[in-house]
Each structure stands twice: as C-alpha cells, then as structure tokens.
Design a protein around this motif. Structure first.
Motif, short mmCIF file in Angstrom:
data_model
loop_
_atom_site.label_atom_id
_atom_site.label_comp_id
_atom_site.label_asym_id
_atom_site.label_seq_id
_atom_site.Cartn_x
_atom_site.Cartn_y
_atom_site.Cartn_z
N ILE A 1 0.81 -1.22 0.00
CA ILE A 1 0.00 0.00 0.00
C ILE A 1 0.85 1.27 0.00
O ILE A 1 0.59 2.20 -0.78
N PRO A 2 1.90 1.37 0.84
CA PRO A 2 2.75 2.58 0.78
C PRO A 2 3.35 2.78 -0.62
O PRO A 2 3.40 3.91 -1.13
N GLY A 3 3.79 1.69 -1.26
CA GLY A 3 4.33 1.79 -2.61
C GLY A 3 3.28 2.24 -3.60
O GLY A 3 3.56 3.05 -4.49
N LEU A 4 2.07 1.73 -3.45
CA LEU A 4 0.96 2.13 -4.33
C LEU A 4 0.63 3.61 -4.15
O LEU A 4 0.43 4.33 -5.13
N LEU A 5 0.54 4.05 -2.91
CA LEU A 5 0.19 5.44 -2.65
C LEU A 5 1.23 6.39 -3.23
O LEU A 5 0.90 7.49 -3.69
N ASN A 6 2.48 5.97 -3.23
CA ASN A 6 3.55 6.79 -3.80
C ASN A 6 3.39 6.95 -5.31
O ASN A 6 3.90 7.91 -5.89
N LEU A 7 2.68 6.02 -5.94
CA LEU A 7 2.49 6.05 -7.40
C LEU A 7 1.08 6.47 -7.80
O LEU A 7 0.71 6.38 -8.96
N THR A 8 0.30 6.92 -6.82
CA THR A 8 -1.12 7.20 -7.07
C THR A 8 -1.45 8.66 -6.79
O THR A 8 -1.09 9.20 -5.74
N HIS A 9 -2.16 9.28 -7.72
CA HIS A 9 -2.64 10.65 -7.51
C HIS A 9 -3.68 10.64 -6.40
O HIS A 9 -4.50 9.72 -6.31
N SER A 10 -3.65 11.65 -5.56
CA SER A 10 -4.57 11.68 -4.41
C SER A 10 -6.04 11.69 -4.85
O SER A 10 -6.91 11.20 -4.12
N ASP A 11 -6.33 12.24 -6.03
CA ASP A 11 -7.71 12.30 -6.53
C ASP A 11 -8.00 11.22 -7.57
O ASP A 11 -8.87 11.39 -8.43
N ILE A 12 -7.28 10.09 -7.51
CA ILE A 12 -7.47 9.03 -8.49
C ILE A 12 -8.94 8.62 -8.59
O ILE A 12 -9.65 8.56 -7.60
N GLU A 13 -9.37 8.34 -9.81
CA GLU A 13 -10.69 7.75 -10.05
C GLU A 13 -10.47 6.32 -10.50
O GLU A 13 -9.69 6.06 -11.42
N ILE A 14 -11.12 5.38 -9.84
CA ILE A 14 -10.99 3.96 -10.17
C ILE A 14 -12.36 3.43 -10.56
O ILE A 14 -13.34 3.58 -9.80
N ILE A 15 -12.42 2.82 -11.74
CA ILE A 15 -13.67 2.24 -12.23
C ILE A 15 -13.47 0.75 -12.45
O ILE A 15 -12.51 0.33 -13.10
N GLY A 16 -14.35 -0.04 -11.86
CA GLY A 16 -14.29 -1.48 -12.01
C GLY A 16 -15.66 -2.06 -12.25
O GLY A 16 -16.66 -1.33 -12.30
N PRO A 17 -15.75 -3.38 -12.38
CA PRO A 17 -17.04 -4.04 -12.65
C PRO A 17 -18.09 -3.78 -11.57
O PRO A 17 -19.29 -3.84 -11.83
N LYS A 18 -17.65 -3.51 -10.34
CA LYS A 18 -18.60 -3.33 -9.24
C LYS A 18 -18.82 -1.87 -8.87
O LYS A 18 -19.34 -1.57 -7.79
N GLY A 19 -18.40 -0.95 -9.74
CA GLY A 19 -18.63 0.45 -9.47
C GLY A 19 -17.36 1.27 -9.50
O GLY A 19 -16.34 0.82 -10.03
N SER A 20 -17.43 2.46 -8.95
CA SER A 20 -16.28 3.36 -9.00
C SER A 20 -16.02 3.98 -7.64
O SER A 20 -16.91 4.07 -6.79
N ILE A 21 -14.76 4.39 -7.45
CA ILE A 21 -14.37 5.11 -6.23
C ILE A 21 -13.48 6.27 -6.64
O ILE A 21 -12.87 6.26 -7.70
N SER A 22 -13.38 7.26 -5.79
CA SER A 22 -12.51 8.41 -6.03
C SER A 22 -11.67 8.68 -4.79
O SER A 22 -12.19 8.67 -3.67
N GLY A 23 -10.40 8.91 -5.00
CA GLY A 23 -9.51 9.25 -3.90
C GLY A 23 -8.64 8.08 -3.48
O GLY A 23 -9.10 6.95 -3.36
N SER A 24 -7.36 8.38 -3.27
CA SER A 24 -6.40 7.33 -2.94
C SER A 24 -6.64 6.73 -1.56
O SER A 24 -6.14 5.64 -1.27
N HIS A 25 -7.42 7.40 -0.69
CA HIS A 25 -7.68 6.88 0.65
C HIS A 25 -8.52 5.60 0.61
O HIS A 25 -8.62 4.89 1.61
N HIS A 26 -9.13 5.29 -0.56
CA HIS A 26 -9.93 4.07 -0.70
C HIS A 26 -9.10 2.88 -1.17
O HIS A 26 -9.62 1.76 -1.24
N LEU A 27 -7.83 3.12 -1.49
CA LEU A 27 -7.02 2.07 -2.12
C LEU A 27 -6.89 0.80 -1.28
O LEU A 27 -7.02 -0.31 -1.79
N THR A 28 -6.64 0.96 0.01
CA THR A 28 -6.42 -0.21 0.86
C THR A 28 -7.61 -1.15 0.81
O THR A 28 -7.47 -2.36 0.57
N ASP A 29 -8.81 -0.61 1.01
CA ASP A 29 -10.02 -1.44 0.98
C ASP A 29 -10.23 -2.06 -0.40
O ASP A 29 -10.62 -3.22 -0.51
#
Length: 199
Positions: free
Chosen positions: A93-121
């Motif tokens: 997770i620390p390595g991912l956060l270092n490579l991730t924009h804080s306002d990242i938008e992630i879209i997947g088959p089960k919906g979308s999330i915004s913000g790097s604070h959701h990455l761990t879950d």
C-alpha cells in the motif's frame, strides 16, 4: 587519393548519389546528438558542403527534441503502470500510494471510487493478482492486457480471466484506472488502439 586531391573533387566524382545522401543523413543524425560546443563545425559542414539550410536543420532539431520528449513520456508511463501493478500484486500500500494521484478515479465491474484513501479497501476486496500479457501505450495513456487471478480470504484461487486495465499517468502518478472485461471498451475509453502495441 590524399586529402588535398579529395578537396579538389566534386562530390559526384567521389560518391554515388546513394552514398552522398546516406552520408548526409548520417551527419545530420550525428549533429542532433552533439552538444552545443561541438555543433558549430558540424553545422558548417552540413550547410557549406551538403547544402542544408538553417531552417531545415532547425526543423530536424525540433522534431528530434519532440521525438525524445514523447519517448521519455512513454517510457515513464509504462514504468509507472508496471510498478503500480507490481505493488498491487504485492499489496504494498505505501508503494501504491507513492504512485497514485490523491484524486485518483478507479472504475471497475462493481462500481467506482474516487480518492487514494480508498485504495487499501479496494485492494483487499479485489484480492487479485495480475500478469501482464501485452501493453498498448501512447503518451499518458496505457492499456494492459492481463491474466487476472482472484483469490478468496484463505488464499485459494477462486477464478481467473483476461482483463484490460487502463491507466492514465500524470507526472509519474496514476490519476485514472479502469478495469474492463474486453479490449474494445478499454480502447474506447483510453482512445488507444492495436496500433499502439508496445513490442
């Protein structure tokens, strides 16, 4: 033929037309890689002997710089995407956060999330390992064709499939990530195509 004799000859007496243009192009390529302190003599040679104009040399130099800039951007995009996937596979997770924009938008088959604070879950929920098969990239955009393998809470494999992961990388950080079940949709969103395949 010594140097003094060579200087009295016309190019056509020494080189064939193909040899002339091959030498001319080789000198232009060499000129593009020289540092500024060594360019003066090469420029004089190209202008006075090979008949190039200042305008043509400037155009070639600009195109060369632009090409190198695009190449550097592409390599940076590919490296960031591949490092992101590696960290995701390792649940780093620390390595991912270092490579991730804080306002990242992630879209997947089960919906979308915004913000790097959701990455761990998101990483824990997916419990997914990705193996990249092919890469399609241009500029800031990359689509990874991947073999995805999903695991349950006990680490047992529960499914696998080919997926297409699209990332938009801005200043060395992933700003958008979309995971799609088919290449057509990934290409539509990313505006890439099979011609952007990276060999």
């Amino acid at each position: 033929m010594n140097y003094s004799e060579l200087r009295t000859k016309e190019f056509g007496e020494v080189f064939s037309e193909n040899e002339y243009y091959s030498l001319r192009e080789s000198l232009i390529q060499s000129f593009l890689f020289l540092d500024e302190s060594n360019k003066v003599e090469a420029k004089n040679l190209l202008i006075n002997i090979f008949g190039l104009s200042d305008e043509e040399l400037n155009e070639r130099s600009t195109a060369f710089i632009h090409h190198n800039s695009n190449k550097s951007l592409l390599l940076s995009t590919i490296k960031t995407a591949e490092d992101w996937v590696e960290n995701s596979n390792n649940k780093d997770i620390p390595g991912l956060l270092n490579l991730t924009h804080s306002d990242i938008e992630i879209i997947g088959p089960k919906g979308s999330i915004s913000g790097s604070h959701h990455l761990t879950d998101w990483i824990e929920r997916a419990n997914l390992h990705l193996h990249t098969l092919r890469r399609f990239a241009k500029g800031h955009n990359i689509v990874l064709e991947q073999q995805g393998t999903w695991y349950d809470e006990k680490g047992q494999q529960k499914g696998h499939n080919i997926v297409f992961t699209y990332m938009r990388v801005i200043e060395g950080k992933v700003a958008f990530l979309g995971r799609y079940d088919n290449k057509v949709e990934a290409f539509q969103v990313s505006e890439l195509n099979k011609g952007n395949l990276i060999e």
